[in-house]
Design an enzyme around this catalytic site. Structure first.
Site, PDB file in Angstrom:
ATOM      1  N   CYS A  88     -18.997  -7.608 -87.533  1.00  0.00           N
ATOM      2  CA  CYS A  88     -19.639  -6.330 -87.214  1.00  0.00           C
ATOM      3  C   CYS A  88     -19.745  -5.420 -88.437  1.00  0.00           C
ATOM      4  O   CYS A  88     -20.329  -4.346 -88.362  1.00  0.00           O
ATOM      5  CB  CYS A  88     -18.911  -5.625 -86.081  1.00  0.00           C
ATOM      6  SG  CYS A  88     -19.130  -6.483 -84.522  1.00  0.00           S
ATOM      7  N   CYS A 206     -17.023   0.609 -73.210  1.00  0.00           N
ATOM      8  CA  CYS A 206     -17.604  -0.422 -74.072  1.00  0.00           C
ATOM      9  C   CYS A 206     -18.941   0.054 -74.632  1.00  0.00           C
ATOM     10  O   CYS A 206     -19.730   0.684 -73.918  1.00  0.00           O
ATOM     11  CB  CYS A 206     -17.859  -1.702 -73.280  1.00  0.00           C
ATOM     12  SG  CYS A 206     -16.409  -2.318 -72.409  1.00  0.00           S
ATOM     13  N   LYS A 332     -21.095   3.667 -79.169  1.00  0.00           N
ATOM     14  CA  LYS A 332     -20.991   3.927 -77.723  1.00  0.00           C
ATOM     15  C   LYS A 332     -22.334   4.360 -77.142  1.00  0.00           C
ATOM     16  O   LYS A 332     -22.749   3.859 -76.101  1.00  0.00           O
ATOM     17  CB  LYS A 332     -19.908   4.997 -77.516  1.00  0.00           C
ATOM     18  CG  LYS A 332     -19.698   5.499 -76.129  1.00  0.00           C
ATOM     19  CD  LYS A 332     -18.939   4.525 -75.243  1.00  0.00           C
ATOM     20  CE  LYS A 332     -19.839   3.602 -74.493  1.00  0.00           C
ATOM     21  NZ  LYS A 332     -20.219   4.046 -73.167  1.00  0.00           N
ATOM     22  N   HIS A 336     -25.348  -0.816 -80.390  1.00  0.00           N
ATOM     23  CA  HIS A 336     -24.707  -1.657 -81.409  1.00  0.00           C
ATOM     24  C   HIS A 336     -25.460  -2.969 -81.632  1.00  0.00           C
ATOM     25  O   HIS A 336     -25.014  -4.028 -81.211  1.00  0.00           O
ATOM     26  CB  HIS A 336     -23.251  -1.917 -81.005  1.00  0.00           C
ATOM     27  CG  HIS A 336     -22.462  -2.670 -82.026  1.00  0.00           C
ATOM     28  ND1 HIS A 336     -22.727  -2.621 -83.382  1.00  0.00           N
ATOM     29  CD2 HIS A 336     -21.388  -3.504 -81.901  1.00  0.00           C
ATOM     30  CE1 HIS A 336     -21.861  -3.382 -84.033  1.00  0.00           C
ATOM     31  NE2 HIS A 336     -21.045  -3.942 -83.159  1.00  0.00           N
TER      32      HIS A 336
END
Lengths: 389, 467
Positions: A88, A206, A332, A336
């Site tokens: 990431c 998540c 959030k 992402h």
């Protein structure tokens, strides 16, 4: 020899697509949109760029694995292209490598492009690749971070309510961001009552899986001055790698993420930062899960170990707080798209430093920090950008 | 003296009430419950569990042989006993063999173990019998079959029960049949089957052993009989002149008919209750019948099985719906056949993944499961040695994951620090996921993980420490 990178390289243009469920666009479409936006912002043509760095995490149905994806999408032919993949931290690391090439004098003007198309995949969440078929069978991103979160919550006596406050804060910021995947506020009660994904994480703890791309054009500070651009330079960078299998490593105590501590120490040293909480104006940190932001603020030195919950509860990390964290909405709310995320953070920092962030503008933004955390807390990349004062 | 030197029962933690099955089909319930395997258990994992518990009460925690018996072996070509022996980390010299295809296979394995010891070829040979038989959905037999395993070691020193006699008769009789192409047992249940397939053969085998041992019914303390149903064994015992009090309970009400594991399982339960100096007669049917008479020794008074039949009979989690019980039986059969591995990879990692041997650093003592040539703590490379890792430990941290592949999410996943060092990441089974917490003491158990590449893939999971 430990030459500092400080103020050698400037960001002269940034671009970013809308993040979200981009069902009508493919990876190449996103690349073209982000790159042309960055070029327009910088006032340069694609043909004027000498090299490109592509940050993508997961090869999909329509490319992403190799440099040809960028070469063909932008007809960026006859010049060096490097693909970077570092979990990431892919986006920030692509940026970091491009900065070093420019600082070395080998490349005059470079394109950094982070792009990811996650929604076209047949799997839910992230595709798992290259993992041990037995020792790591079935591991999921929420499951991996839940291991760390449960240990942390047990050590410090933290409840799910503290995690929920991060979701409330970052959704509130995302509601002010027209490019964000989610642009709606949530209440603490909504967060706590959402279906569980991997205890202690519920749905709103998540980050989403997102499509998107972001780009930055970088060159030397001298070149930027010659072009008459407002000077936004790289103040420091750091990258550190720790075990990718903490769940099998008997030396891992699951107390914070050492990779973040080490990467930020490198960046602070380069930038000459002694007291991060006073000297950094705002930070875009890797809130893949609500709890991750709590531990990030500790690992980045914004507060002491175990004080992350209080840092958010006391409002220090809101847009009006003493050190706004994720004024963009973070992973959030902004979303992402893995390889794009780090470059998107550069986009956000530059936008804030230019005071072009509109309703989510941080006051007196002089130094911004970008932070990615990859794998099960294994890879961290930290960037510091500042504007000329 | 040749006889039993160790024994262990392995009963799955799950049960299904016969009422639950009957309600699904709107039919008559036979009452009580059946032992039911979890979706990740099969006859091999149950046998491995029983054999492991048996092994750890043997001197030196080692055995000269391991025989596997089942009518439901997961591999039809590939030695199941060889894989169980590897899970037990037994050496290459271990005698291994599979016994199959008959409800008497468990007794055959026990007989072969006795022969090997009697011939002086081996010492402490474990016979592990297990079955997870499937009846057709909606058929009467669905309320009959329970899943279980038992392991019994035969040796010549520290004997708990001496073998006095053994022998049986063979009869190619149609009772239960499963062809190579069938998933379910075809049953020829009838009065004729009860008479010829059970009572006649059993009586012949029992009389033969009684004559050989020169014993009268009254001298037998415990009569351990397999039974195709709730009461056939009681009628047989009565006919042969035994009193009901002599007959060992078959656990029909709690477990059901446990196939080829049944005689060994019930023998283990009888040995747990027996005192020194008792005669025990065990007899099992299936394609004829076989029997064995044992006399318990003074050694029995000091023996404690690691996992007793009585304790496992009591501890049980229930499938509350027919659908979930049935799903747990079919889940792995329906799984994607996607995990392809090479035999090079399998062989290279066998000591790590199957034998659960880790690496230990001679300098700092750090242990880890992954076979790595460099110590993760002190980074030295010159004193790394392979060591067996403990199969007990405690939960360092955990996650209760809804996304983990499972027929019944959520799945509790734990980072377990093993006693004596080493860390493993695995599922916590046989307990409510919400009850998993940091510090929970656990024991490792081998389970079916996944299907793929023509293989069943097994890996370690853990369960709360039982006893």
């Amino acid at each position: 020899m430990d030459a500092s990178i400080r103020d050698k390289v400037a960001v002269i243009g940034v671009g970013c697509t809308k993040f979200g469920d981009l069902f009508d666009q493919n990876l190449a479409d996103l690349m073209v949109e982000a790159a042309t936006a960055a070029c327009a912002d910088a006032g340069v043509g694609l043909d004027e760029l000498n090299a490109a760095w592509l940050g993508t995490f997961s090869p999909g149905m329509n490319g992403g694995k190799a440099t040809i994806t960028l070469a063909d999408a932008l007809r960026f032919h006859g010049r060096p292209i490097t693909r970077v993949e570092n979990y990431c931290a892919t986006g920030t690391d692509a940026f970091r490598n491009a900065v070093m090439a420019v600082a070395s004098g080998q490349v005059k003007m470079a394109l950094v492009l982070g792009a990811e198309k996650l929604k076209d995949r047949p799997v839910r969440g992230l595709q798992r690749e290259g993992i041990h078929p037995l020792l790591e069978y079935g591991t999921t991103a929420p499951g991996m971070f839940a291991l760390a979160a449960n240990r942390y919550m047990n050590t410090y006596g933290v409840k799910r309510e503290s995690l929920a406050k991060v979701a409330v804060k970052n959704h509130a910021a995302g509601a002010l961001n027209p490019k964000a995947h989610f642009q709606m506020k949530v209440t603490e009660e909504q967060v706590l009552k959402a279906p569980l994904i991997a205890y202690p994480f519920g749905l709103f703890d998540c980050c989403p899986t997102t499509d998107g791309a972001a780009a930055a054009i970088i060159c030397s500070a001298e070149t930027a001055r010659a072009l008459g651009k407002p000077l936004i330079t790289v103040k420091g960078m750091g990258l550190a790698v720790r075990t990718g299998k903490p769940f099998l490593d008997p030396t891992c105590d699951y107390r914070g993420f050492p990779a973040t501590q080490e990467a930020s120490a490198q960046a602070y040293k380069a930038a000459g930062i002694k007291n991060p909480v006073e000297e950094i104006s705002f930070a875009e940190v890797h809130d893949c899960f609500t709890w991750t932001e709590l531990t990030n603020t500790e690992d980045l030195g914004f507060c002491k170990a175990g004080e992350g919950p209080r840092f958010v509860e006391e409002g220090h990390s809101t847009i009006g707080g003493k050190l706004p964290v994720n004024p963009s909405g973070g992973l959030k709310s902004f979303g992402h798209p893995v390889g794009a995320t780090g470059v998107r953070m550069v986009y956000e920092i530059v936008t804030q430093l230019r005071e072009q962030a509109g309703p989510r503008q941080v006051k007196n933004a002089r130094i911004g920090l970008a932070h990615n955390l990859g794998g099960p807390g294994a890879v961290s990349c930290v960037l510091l950008l500042g504007r000329d004062t | 003296m040749i006889g039993i030197t160790a024994f262990a029962a392995a009963i799955p933690a799950y049960r299904v009430a016969r009422d639950t099955i009957a309600a699904a089909w709107e039919t008559r319930s036979l009452g009580g419950r059946l032992a039911a395997h979890r979706f990740d258990e099969d006859s091999l994992t149950l046998a491995a569990s029983a054999a492991a518990d048996c092994l750890c009460t043997l001197p030196g925690k080692t055995a000269g042989g391991l025989y596997f018996a089942s009518t439901t072996a997961p591999f039809l070509e590939r030695l199941n006993a060889g894989l169980v022996a590897a899970f037990l980390d037994l050496p290459a010299e271990t005698r291994t063999a599979d016994f199959a295809n008959s409800l008497r296979a468990g007794l055959f394995a026990l007989g072969a173990a006795t022969d090997a010891v009697a011939a002086g070829r081996s010492e402490n040979v474990i016979a592990a019998a297990a079955d997870t038989r499937n009846a057709p959905a909606g058929g009467d037999e669905e309320q009959f079959y329970g899943d279980a395993a038992a392991a019994i070691a035969i040796g010549s020193t520290n004997v708990l029960a001496e073998i006095i006699s053994r022998g049986g008769i063979s009869d190619d009789f149609l009772e239960t049949v499963r062809r190579d192409r069938d998933d379910y047992v075809t049953s020829f249940a009838s009065k004729f089957t009860a008479e010829r397939g059970y009572a006649h053969s059993m009586a012949a085998a029992i009389r033969r052993n009684m004559q050989q041992a020169k014993l009268e019914p009254a001298q037998i303390s415990r009569l351990v009989l397999s039974s195709p149903d709730k009461g056939a064994h009681l009628a047989l015992a009565k006919k042969l002149g035994f009193q009901p009090a002599q007959v060992q309970d078959t656990a029909w009400d709690q477990l059901g008919v446990t196939g080829t594991a049944m005689p060994l399982l019930l023998l283990a339960s009888a040995l747990e209750q027996a005192k020194p100096g008792e005669y025990i007669l065990v007899a099992a049917h299936g394609d004829g019948a076989g029997a064995m008479i044992l006399r318990t020794t003074e050694e029995l008074a000091g023996y404690r099985p690691r996992a007793s039949f009585a304790q496992q009979l009591a501890s049980a989690i229930e499938f509350r719906s027919y659908t979930k019980w049935r799903k747990s039986r079919d889940y792995l059969r329906e799984q994607d056949d996607t995990l392809e591995v090479s035999n090079i990879w399998y062989a290279k990692e066998e000591t790590q993944n199957v034998r659960l041997r880790g690496m230990e650093c001679g300098h700092c003592g750090t242990r880890q499961l992954q076979h790595q040539l460099l110590c993760p703590k002190c980074h030295k490379t010159d004193a790394i040695q392979e060591v067996p890792l403990a199969r007990t430990g405690s939960v360092f941290t955990f996650a209760v994951d809804q996304l983990f592949p499972s027929p019944f999410p959520p799945t509790a996943m734990a980072v377990v620090d093993l006693d004596g060092g080493g860390r493993i990441y695995c599922e916590v089974v046989d307990c409510d996921p919400d009850k998993v917490q940091i510090g929970l003491p656990v024991e490792l158990t081998i389970r079916r993980l996944k299907e793929g590449g023509g293989l069943h893939h097994y890996y370690w999971k853990c369960r709360p420490k039982r006893f």
